[in-house]
Motif scaffolding. Structure first.
Motif, mmCIF file in Angstrom:
data_model
loop_
_atom_site.group_PDB
_atom_site.id
_atom_site.type_symbol
_atom_site.label_atom_id
_atom_site.label_comp_id
_atom_site.label_asym_id
_atom_site.label_seq_id
_atom_site.Cartn_x
_atom_site.Cartn_y
_atom_site.Cartn_z
ATOM 1 N N ASN A 181 19.120 35.732 25.281
ATOM 2 C CA ASN A 181 18.917 36.340 24.120
ATOM 3 C C ASN A 181 17.484 37.133 24.215
ATOM 4 O O ASN A 181 16.504 36.889 24.873
ATOM 5 C CB ASN A 181 18.327 35.400 23.121
ATOM 6 C CG ASN A 181 19.589 34.470 22.507
ATOM 7 O OD1 ASN A 181 20.727 34.884 22.357
ATOM 8 N ND2 ASN A 181 19.199 33.143 22.288
ATOM 9 N N LEU A 182 17.849 38.489 23.728
ATOM 10 C CA LEU A 182 16.664 39.530 23.910
ATOM 11 C C LEU A 182 15.794 39.340 22.578
ATOM 12 O O LEU A 182 16.484 39.534 21.486
ATOM 13 C CB LEU A 182 17.564 40.970 24.145
ATOM 14 C CG LEU A 182 16.146 42.036 23.957
ATOM 15 C CD1 LEU A 182 15.167 42.072 25.049
ATOM 16 C CD2 LEU A 182 16.943 43.288 23.984
ATOM 17 N N ARG A 183 14.524 38.785 22.721
ATOM 18 C CA ARG A 183 13.790 38.701 21.601
ATOM 19 C C ARG A 183 13.028 39.943 21.128
ATOM 20 O O ARG A 183 12.329 40.248 22.332
ATOM 21 C CB ARG A 183 12.818 37.521 21.813
ATOM 22 C CG ARG A 183 11.923 37.291 20.609
ATOM 23 C CD ARG A 183 11.126 35.828 20.830
ATOM 24 N NE ARG A 183 10.524 35.741 21.910
ATOM 25 C CZ ARG A 183 8.991 35.710 22.026
ATOM 26 N NH1 ARG A 183 8.351 35.731 20.692
ATOM 27 N NH2 ARG A 183 8.450 35.331 22.830
ATOM 28 N N VAL A 184 12.990 40.477 20.089
ATOM 29 C CA VAL A 184 12.270 41.654 19.682
ATOM 30 C C VAL A 184 11.195 41.496 18.450
ATOM 31 O O VAL A 184 11.856 40.871 17.452
ATOM 32 C CB VAL A 184 13.190 42.858 19.080
ATOM 33 C CG1 VAL A 184 12.535 43.792 18.651
ATOM 34 C CG2 VAL A 184 14.251 43.035 20.168
ATOM 35 N N ASN A 185 9.991 41.691 18.821
ATOM 36 C CA ASN A 185 9.160 40.988 17.820
ATOM 37 C C ASN A 185 8.126 42.310 17.296
ATOM 38 O O ASN A 185 7.870 43.107 18.148
ATOM 39 C CB ASN A 185 8.055 40.130 18.525
ATOM 40 C CG ASN A 185 6.782 39.557 17.512
ATOM 41 O OD1 ASN A 185 5.869 40.128 17.770
ATOM 42 N ND2 ASN A 185 7.397 38.837 16.785
ATOM 43 N N LEU A 186 7.968 41.975 16.142
ATOM 44 C CA LEU A 186 7.127 43.256 15.441
ATOM 45 C C LEU A 186 6.050 42.547 14.942
ATOM 46 O O LEU A 186 5.875 41.484 14.136
ATOM 47 C CB LEU A 186 7.792 43.769 14.175
ATOM 48 C CG LEU A 186 6.807 44.628 13.177
ATOM 49 C CD1 LEU A 186 6.286 45.856 13.764
ATOM 50 C CD2 LEU A 186 7.657 44.985 12.011
ATOM 51 N N SER A 187 4.770 43.072 15.360
ATOM 52 C CA SER A 187 3.502 42.628 14.894
ATOM 53 C C SER A 187 2.500 43.860 14.503
ATOM 54 O O SER A 187 2.728 44.799 15.064
ATOM 55 C CB SER A 187 2.689 41.593 15.659
ATOM 56 O OG SER A 187 2.338 42.525 16.964
ATOM 57 N N TRP A 188 1.582 43.632 13.623
ATOM 58 C CA TRP A 188 0.704 44.530 13.051
ATOM 59 C C TRP A 188 -0.376 44.066 12.395
ATOM 60 O O TRP A 188 -0.691 42.902 12.131
ATOM 61 C CB TRP A 188 1.537 45.451 12.122
ATOM 62 C CG TRP A 188 1.719 44.823 10.725
ATOM 63 C CD1 TRP A 188 1.006 44.981 9.594
ATOM 64 C CD2 TRP A 188 2.648 43.898 10.265
ATOM 65 N NE1 TRP A 188 1.450 44.325 8.455
ATOM 66 C CE2 TRP A 188 2.678 43.747 8.987
ATOM 67 C CE3 TRP A 188 3.887 43.513 10.804
ATOM 68 C CZ2 TRP A 188 3.458 43.158 8.359
ATOM 69 C CZ3 TRP A 188 4.932 42.929 10.075
ATOM 70 C CH2 TRP A 188 4.677 42.399 8.950
ATOM 71 N N ARG A 189 -1.367 45.010 12.320
ATOM 72 C CA ARG A 189 -2.597 44.774 11.417
ATOM 73 C C ARG A 189 -3.293 45.827 10.770
ATOM 74 O O ARG A 189 -2.840 46.944 11.412
ATOM 75 C CB ARG A 189 -3.739 43.870 12.430
ATOM 76 C CG ARG A 189 -4.327 44.907 13.653
ATOM 77 C CD ARG A 189 -5.138 43.951 14.253
ATOM 78 N NE ARG A 189 -5.648 44.730 15.779
ATOM 79 C CZ ARG A 189 -6.585 45.643 15.678
ATOM 80 N NH1 ARG A 189 -7.202 45.845 14.633
ATOM 81 N NH2 ARG A 189 -6.753 46.255 16.950
ATOM 82 N N MET A 190 -4.137 45.754 10.048
ATOM 83 C CA MET A 190 -4.747 47.133 9.347
ATOM 84 C C MET A 190 -5.703 47.572 10.522
ATOM 85 O O MET A 190 -6.291 46.956 11.119
ATOM 86 C CB MET A 190 -5.666 46.507 8.015
ATOM 87 C CG MET A 190 -4.737 46.392 7.031
ATOM 88 S SD MET A 190 -3.796 47.589 6.132
ATOM 89 C CE MET A 190 -5.153 48.542 5.415
ATOM 90 N N ARG A 191 -5.834 48.896 10.464
ATOM 91 C CA ARG A 191 -6.946 49.501 11.366
ATOM 92 C C ARG A 191 -8.237 49.459 10.821
ATOM 93 O O ARG A 191 -8.456 49.500 9.556
ATOM 94 C CB ARG A 191 -6.527 51.188 11.519
ATOM 95 C CG ARG A 191 -5.116 51.532 11.892
ATOM 96 C CD ARG A 191 -5.123 53.151 11.877
ATOM 97 N NE ARG A 191 -3.899 53.618 12.377
ATOM 98 C CZ ARG A 191 -3.602 53.688 13.670
ATOM 99 N NH1 ARG A 191 -4.594 53.593 14.486
ATOM 100 N NH2 ARG A 191 -2.531 54.071 14.077
ATOM 101 N N THR A 192 -9.120 48.869 11.492
ATOM 102 C CA THR A 192 -10.408 48.454 10.964
ATOM 103 C C THR A 192 -11.191 49.556 10.212
ATOM 104 O O THR A 192 -12.109 49.368 9.417
ATOM 105 C CB THR A 192 -11.311 47.882 12.288
ATOM 106 O OG1 THR A 192 -11.221 48.919 13.392
ATOM 107 C CG2 THR A 192 -10.591 46.666 12.692
#
Length: 245
Positions: A45-56
């Motif tokens: 399985n190829l795992r693809v992850n998206l993560s993000w946060r607000m720019r400070t």
């Protein structure tokens, strides 16, 4: 179109992490392509992850005090990411999706809208783990079953911003691929596109037996239908909504 809300989130399928924890490859404009075949990562399985946060810089950061910090001075001791989550990340709703085309000619999309979560051991061999609306550290994850790679013609993984949320220039997002073998692959969405609503992040294509990942990072000002036209998928699209939590 039906929408996802209140569904029980299934535990993500197992995957092989290989030695990805100790090494990484970043795909850039200058070096946009990597071969999964050459690094022996065409199974599992190829795992693809998206993560993000607000720019400070967009949430005040540390440069200027606000009323909340004056009332609660101990909050100034919290790390930036914690402050970002308490001050504004709940307003960001980035969604991860995948357009697919199989070798038998079938086409479609895996995405939160319409509860189109796909399937890992059945067509399209692409599965979305759930819908993260808050920018949690785990983010959103898509699994691609490469044991069925001969049935997959091409994939396009994309990110879009749901209605009434800040644009890409106010978030720092990264998409990370975890193959079954070899280093993880990182693609950062750093470019400032204030009006963009969607971004084609990367494609996967079987080219004469070579499974190739290509950085796309093409921002568009519409939604999935515009990405469809850009890459020639030819699907029929309708407006979809999410209910309030």
């Amino acid at each position: 179109m039906a929408f996802w809300d209140g569904l029980r989130r299934e535990r993500g399928p197992h995957f092989d992490s290989g030695n990805a924890a100790s090494n990484s490859i970043e795909l850039t404009k200058r070096h946009p392509v990597v071969s999964l075949t050459k690094q022996g990562a065409t199974t599992g399985n190829l795992r693809v992850n998206l993560s993000w946060r607000m720019r400070t810089s967009d949430i005040g950061g540390r440069s200027r005090p606000n009323a909340s910090l004056l009332r609660h001075p101990l909050r100034a001791l919290q790390p930036d990411v914690v402050q970002a989550h308490t001050q504004g990340v709940v307003n960001v709703d980035l969604d991860l999706g995948c357009l697919y085309e199989l070798t038998d000619g079938s086409k479609g999309v895996v995405q939160p809208l319409g509860s189109l979560f796909g399937g890992l051991n059945e067509p399209p061999y692409v599965q979305l783990s759930g819908d993260d609306r808050f920018g949690a550290p785990s983010g959103e994850t898509i699994f691609i079953n490469l044991d069925h790679r001969e049935k997959i013609k091409r994939l396009l993984v994309f990110v879009y911003i749901y209605d009434q949320t800040p644009a890409f220039d106010r978030t720092h997002a990264i998409v990370t691929l975890y193959p079954s073998n070899g280093p993880r692959i990182e693609i950062q969405l750093e470019e400032r596109h204030p009006q963009a609503r969607s971004c084609a992040v990367f494609s996967v294509e079987n080219i004469k037996g070579d499974l190739v990942v290509r950085r796309e990072v093409k921002f568009v000002y519409g939604f999935q239908a515009e990405l469809d036209r850009l890459y020639g998928w030819g699907l029929q699209w309708g407006r979809g909504y999410k209910s309030k939590i």
